[in-house]
Scaffold this motif. Structure first.
Motif, PDB file in Angstrom:
ATOM      1  N   ARG A  82       1.525   7.819  -6.249  1.00 34.29           N
ATOM      2  CA  ARG A  82       0.552   8.906  -6.426  1.00 34.29           C
ATOM      3  C   ARG A  82       0.824  10.125  -5.540  1.00 34.29           C
ATOM      4  O   ARG A  82       0.055  11.090  -5.557  1.00 34.29           O
ATOM      5  CB  ARG A  82      -0.862   8.392  -6.162  1.00 34.29           C
ATOM      6  CG  ARG A  82      -1.083   7.815  -4.772  1.00 34.29           C
ATOM      7  CD  ARG A  82      -2.536   7.382  -4.566  1.00 34.29           C
ATOM      8  NE  ARG A  82      -2.717   6.772  -3.255  1.00 34.29           N
ATOM      9  CZ  ARG A  82      -2.838   5.466  -3.033  1.00 34.29           C
ATOM     10  NH1 ARG A  82      -2.791   4.627  -4.050  1.00 34.29           N
ATOM     11  NH2 ARG A  82      -3.014   4.999  -1.811  1.00 34.29           N
ATOM     12  N   THR A  83       1.920  10.110  -4.778  1.00 34.81           N
ATOM     13  CA  THR A  83       2.169  11.210  -3.854  1.00 34.81           C
ATOM     14  C   THR A  83       2.439  12.515  -4.598  1.00 34.81           C
ATOM     15  O   THR A  83       2.993  12.518  -5.707  1.00 34.81           O
ATOM     16  CB  THR A  83       3.369  10.899  -2.932  1.00 34.81           C
ATOM     17  OG1 THR A  83       3.466  11.919  -1.945  1.00 34.81           O
ATOM     18  CG2 THR A  83       4.675  10.830  -3.717  1.00 34.81           C
ATOM     19  N   GLU A  91       1.099   4.392  -2.628  1.00 39.73           N
ATOM     20  CA  GLU A  91       1.072   5.789  -2.186  1.00 39.73           C
ATOM     21  C   GLU A  91       2.247   6.566  -2.767  1.00 39.73           C
ATOM     22  O   GLU A  91       2.112   7.730  -3.155  1.00 39.73           O
ATOM     23  CB  GLU A  91       1.104   5.844  -0.658  1.00 39.73           C
ATOM     24  CG  GLU A  91       0.954   7.245  -0.086  1.00 39.73           C
ATOM     25  CD  GLU A  91       1.014   7.269   1.431  1.00 39.73           C
ATOM     26  OE1 GLU A  91       1.190   8.374   1.991  1.00 39.73           O
ATOM     27  OE2 GLU A  91       0.908   6.192   2.056  1.00 39.73           O
ATOM     28  N   TYR A  92       3.420   5.908  -2.844  1.00 39.18           N
ATOM     29  CA  TYR A  92       4.580   6.560  -3.454  1.00 39.18           C
ATOM     30  C   TYR A  92       4.269   6.973  -4.891  1.00 39.18           C
ATOM     31  O   TYR A  92       4.628   8.076  -5.335  1.00 39.18           O
ATOM     32  CB  TYR A  92       5.793   5.625  -3.435  1.00 39.18           C
ATOM     33  CG  TYR A  92       6.948   6.119  -4.280  1.00 39.18           C
ATOM     34  CD1 TYR A  92       7.837   7.067  -3.781  1.00 39.18           C
ATOM     35  CD2 TYR A  92       7.145   5.649  -5.576  1.00 39.18           C
ATOM     36  CE1 TYR A  92       8.886   7.539  -4.558  1.00 39.18           C
ATOM     37  CE2 TYR A  92       8.190   6.119  -6.360  1.00 39.18           C
ATOM     38  CZ  TYR A  92       9.062   7.061  -5.852  1.00 39.18           C
ATOM     39  OH  TYR A  92      10.093   7.526  -6.625  1.00 39.18           O
ATOM     40  N   CYS A 152      10.412   6.098   4.588  1.00 37.50           N
ATOM     41  CA  CYS A 152      10.106   4.660   4.658  1.00 37.50           C
ATOM     42  C   CYS A 152      11.254   3.887   5.301  1.00 37.50           C
ATOM     43  O   CYS A 152      11.045   2.834   5.908  1.00 37.50           O
ATOM     44  CB  CYS A 152       9.826   4.103   3.263  1.00 37.50           C
ATOM     45  SG  CYS A 152       8.278   4.665   2.532  1.00 37.50           S
ATOM     46  N   GLU A 170       0.832  -1.205   0.000  1.00 40.39           N
ATOM     47  CA  GLU A 170       0.000   0.000   0.000  1.00 40.39           C
ATOM     48  C   GLU A 170       0.865   1.253   0.000  1.00 40.39           C
ATOM     49  O   GLU A 170       0.532   2.253  -0.650  1.00 40.39           O
ATOM     50  CB  GLU A 170      -0.929  -0.007   1.216  1.00 40.39           C
ATOM     51  CG  GLU A 170      -1.995  -1.094   1.174  1.00 40.39           C
ATOM     52  CD  GLU A 170      -2.872  -0.991  -0.067  1.00 40.39           C
ATOM     53  OE1 GLU A 170      -3.272   0.141  -0.426  1.00 40.39           O
ATOM     54  OE2 GLU A 170      -3.160  -2.044  -0.681  1.00 40.39           O
ATOM     55  N   THR A 171       1.990   1.206   0.707  1.00 42.92           N
ATOM     56  CA  THR A 171       2.896   2.353   0.735  1.00 42.92           C
ATOM     57  C   THR A 171       3.517   2.592  -0.637  1.00 42.92           C
ATOM     58  O   THR A 171       3.718   3.739  -1.052  1.00 42.92           O
ATOM     59  CB  THR A 171       4.005   2.135   1.785  1.00 42.92           C
ATOM     60  OG1 THR A 171       3.393   1.876   3.053  1.00 42.92           O
ATOM     61  CG2 THR A 171       4.885   3.361   1.906  1.00 42.92           C
TER      62      THR A 171
END
Length: 714
Positions: A464-465, A461-462, A476, A457-458
């Motif tokens: 789309r950040t 997120e990376y 991270c 999930e992270t």
């Protein structure tokens, strides 16, 4: 222990600086933490964990320390120079680089690995004679019975410095945990008192750092900033694999120098390399399935800048040392931002600017799920393995396979963990049970699985950040100095856009749209089938064999993979028009290609499916209609759920050995045929459904069987 004065430490440092200059050039100077590590190893004989970014100079620490220890610098009065340094290293690529680097400093390094078995005796003799300064071994050697019992004890007792490279592999919290690394506990326990130990990694967050330090015991931890000021990070969301290949073809030439294009699967690496070559680019592929000689040649071509890019899987993830690497592009996102940082860290080590581009895809999640399915097995399967092992009769992995439904790689990984835990022991001829009590640590395994899911999930997120990407990655990894980099596509003006040229996109669509992959024929039965009451062994009789076949594509293909996954992983449905066209194209290429069938099929038969009967029958009927062939019907199956599971070959044969029946009317039809039967199914995974269904048809009188499937797993 004698106290070492500041003046004496200053002398050792000057010696260290001199070795560094031989290693890295006349202007090289030790960083503050490099000296702290060397000082702790050489003077204080401590254990050190060095968590520093790629390119920081971790290898310089252990080569300088080796030179000083071997020369007896800082040795106590009457103490002889130290024995050889042992470096546990994960990849042959790293070993080859390290041997060359050591030679520059006058350090003689040798390796013991699976690729130089014929040199082991010679190398062992050189070690005993004191002619080897550095010995590099793979973690797998630590659990090889001969090496563990005959070489390791003597090696541990004479080691002057133990180096654990890529130390995050020791921790099952690390992104690339390897059970063989846990054998280091035995190595550490056998070291003489005051033997220094150095563990190094570029990719360890606080949890992994604490775990590794705890396993080392009383370690000095040196963590540095993880910023890489030469890297410019970017993410480009593109709609499909064709656009991603087209973008790469349009922009590869303008990327600086030479670099690496990472893919998530072997199939994707092969396809990407083939496409780029078709567009005129000098590239090579590099995967875990490549021959060692081919990998060596590809590495050297990239090092020599003879190729623009190496298209690689994570097999190239650790240990490849090319300081002037100009770019890293990912076609598909790794499942962890920590793993991503580790891979992109290969670039920009000795150049001012390097480009790092991520091209994520919606299919990434499915690939992550597949690799997650290979994690440590559930307790009932582990207990079944332990129950089938005895203390005095070794059992090989192939002999265990009929008794437990685990694929070979997963079974071997589980056995390695059990070996480290003391429940089993690897010996000549296989594995034995120790009889020691063993507990299945379900809570820890669950937490590790949850951590993996959170990392995925992270990573999403990376992608789309809107914040700084380098800062995101550093956070991270728990870098306390993380801050905006000012270089990435969110901090500064993006260097690239998502536009692709019509020509490149058309070429990519045409390339990926070509259906057809081979299905290799099986000629041997799995080992140990008599243990589960199945009377087959050795070679499959020629009269029972089927011929080579075809499938539209692999589930891991860039082109047809996602579309085929929708069909074979979803609910039963009629054959879609686009896939029907691909089936016909597959048959045409099979009939006309260089490896075309020996005889044209004269009839079509379907494998009876309990889960997707409409889809399988639809494929068979469509082929019969287009090819003007008789559709003779379906085989009957007593096996419920005809989809091939993720189990091993032995279990699949056990389940399906007597499952297929040829109905009387079908038997009468096939026995009078003058040519091959085309046998149709939806998915080939282990391949044994086709083999055993085809055997039933052969025994009913079919002169030959040609398998055809929509998809091949993997």
């Amino acid at each position: 222990m004698t106290t070492v004065s500041d003046a004496e430490r200053a002398v050792v440092r000057e010696c260290a600086e001199e070795v560094l200059r031989k290693l890295a050039g006349e202007h090289a100077v030790l960083r503050a933490d490099q000296w702290r590590a060397i000082e702790a190893l050489v003077i204080d004989r401590r254990r050190v964990l060095c968590v520093q970014r790629t390119g920081w100079g971790k290898s310089a620490v252990y080569f300088v320390a080796t030179a000083l220890l071997r020369d007896g610098v800082a040795a106590e009065a009457g103490e002889p120079p130290a024995g050889p340094t042992v470096i546990v290293s994960p990849l042959l690529a790293l070993m080859r680089n390290q041997v060359e680097a050591a030679a520059r400093a006058g350090i003689r390094a040798r390796t013991i690995n699976s690729a130089n078995l014929d040199e082991w005796g010679e190398i062992t003799a050189e070690i005993r004679a004191g002619e080897v300064d550095v010995l590099l071994i793979s973690p797998e050697r630590l659990n090889n019975p001969d090496f563990r019992d005959n070489v390791l004890p003597g090696l541990a007792s004479t080691t002057g410095l133990l180096v654990v490279d890529e130390a995050h592999c020791v921790s099952d919290w690390g992104h690339d945990f390897r059970p063989d690394y846990r054998r280091l506990r035995t190595f550490l326990a056998g070291l003489p008192e005051r033997t220094p130990v150095l563990a190094t990694t570029a990719t360890a967050n606080e949890r992994v750092t604490a775990d590794v330090a705890d396993q080392l015991g009383d370690a000095l931890v040196l963590r540095g900033t993880l910023d890489r000021d030469s890297l410019r990070l970017a993410v480009l969301p593109l709609p499909d694999p064709a656009h991603r290949l087209a973008w790469l073809a349009d922009h590869l030439e303008e990327l600086p120098g030479s670099g690496i294009v990472y893919t998530l699967t072997v199939a994707a690496a092969t396809e990407t390399a083939d496409f780029l070559r078709s567009r005129g680019f000098p590239v090579a592929s590099y995967t875990g399935q490549s021959e060692d000689a081919d990998r060596r040649a590809a590495e050297q071509d990239l090092l020599d800048n003879k190729i623009k890019a190496l298209v690689a899987t994570s097999a190239l993830g650790m240990g490849f040392d090319k300081p002037d690497l100009g770019f890293v592009v990912h076609l598909g996102a790794p499942p962890s931002p920590i793993a991503y940082y580790q891979q992109v860290g290969r670039a920009g080590r000795a150049v001012e600017h390097a480009e790092v581009v991520l091209l994520p895809g919606p299919e990434d999640r499915a690939i992550w799920r597949y690799f997650a399915s290979l994690a440590f097995p559930p307790e009932d399967q582990v207990r079944l393995v332990l129950a089938n092992l005895s203390a005095d009769r070794p059992m090989s992995t192939p002999a265990l396979e009929p008794l437990v439904d685990l694929r070979r790689a997963r079974l071997e990984m589980m056995l390695k963990v059990l070996d480290v835990d003391g429940a089993v022991r690897r010996t000549r001829g296989g594995w034995t049970a120790t009889g020691e009590p063993w507990t299945y640590d379900a809570p820890r395994l669950r937490r590790v699985a949850e951590t993996r899911t959170a990392e995925q999930e992270t990573m999403l997120e990376y992608a789309r950040t809107s914040t700084c990407r380098m800062e995101f990655l550093r956070r991270c990894l728990d870098d306390p100095e993380a801050q905006p980099c000012g270089r990435c596509d969110t901090c500064a003006e993006p260097l690239f856009d998502t536009d692709v040229s019509p020509d490149a996109l058309a070429a990519a669509h045409a390339f990926l749209g070509k259906p057809g992959v081979p299905i290799a024929p099986k000629k041997m039965w799995p080992t140990g089938m008599d243990a589960v009451g199945v009377p087959v062994k050795g070679k499959i009789p020629p009269a029972d064999q089927i011929r080579a076949g075809r499938a539209v594509g692999r589930l891991s293909d860039l082109g047809w993979g996602a579309r085929l996954r929708q069909l074979v992983e979803g609910a039963d449905a009629a054959l879609p028009e686009d896939v029907a066209g691909a089936v016909v194209q597959t048959l045409k290429s099979w009939a006309q290609g260089e490896d075309r069938w020996e005889e044209r099929p004269v009839a079509v038969v379907a494998v009876g499916s309990s889960r997707r009967p409409a889809l399988v029958r639809g494929v068979a009927e469509h082929i019969a209609s287009v090819g003007r062939l008789p559709f003779l019907g379906e085989l009957s199956s007593s096996h419920q759920g005809n989809d091939e599971p993720r189990g091993n070959s032995a279990q699949r044969v056990r389940e399906l050995h007597d499952a297929f029946t040829v109905p009387p009317e079908l038997a009468a039809a096939v026995s009078g045929l003058g040519g091959p039967v085309l046998l149709v199914d939806d998915l080939v995974d282990s391949g044994w459904t086709m083999v055993l269904a085809g055997r039933a048809l052969r025994r009913a009188g079919a002169p030959a069987v040609l398998p055809l499937a929509l998809a091949v797993a993997g």
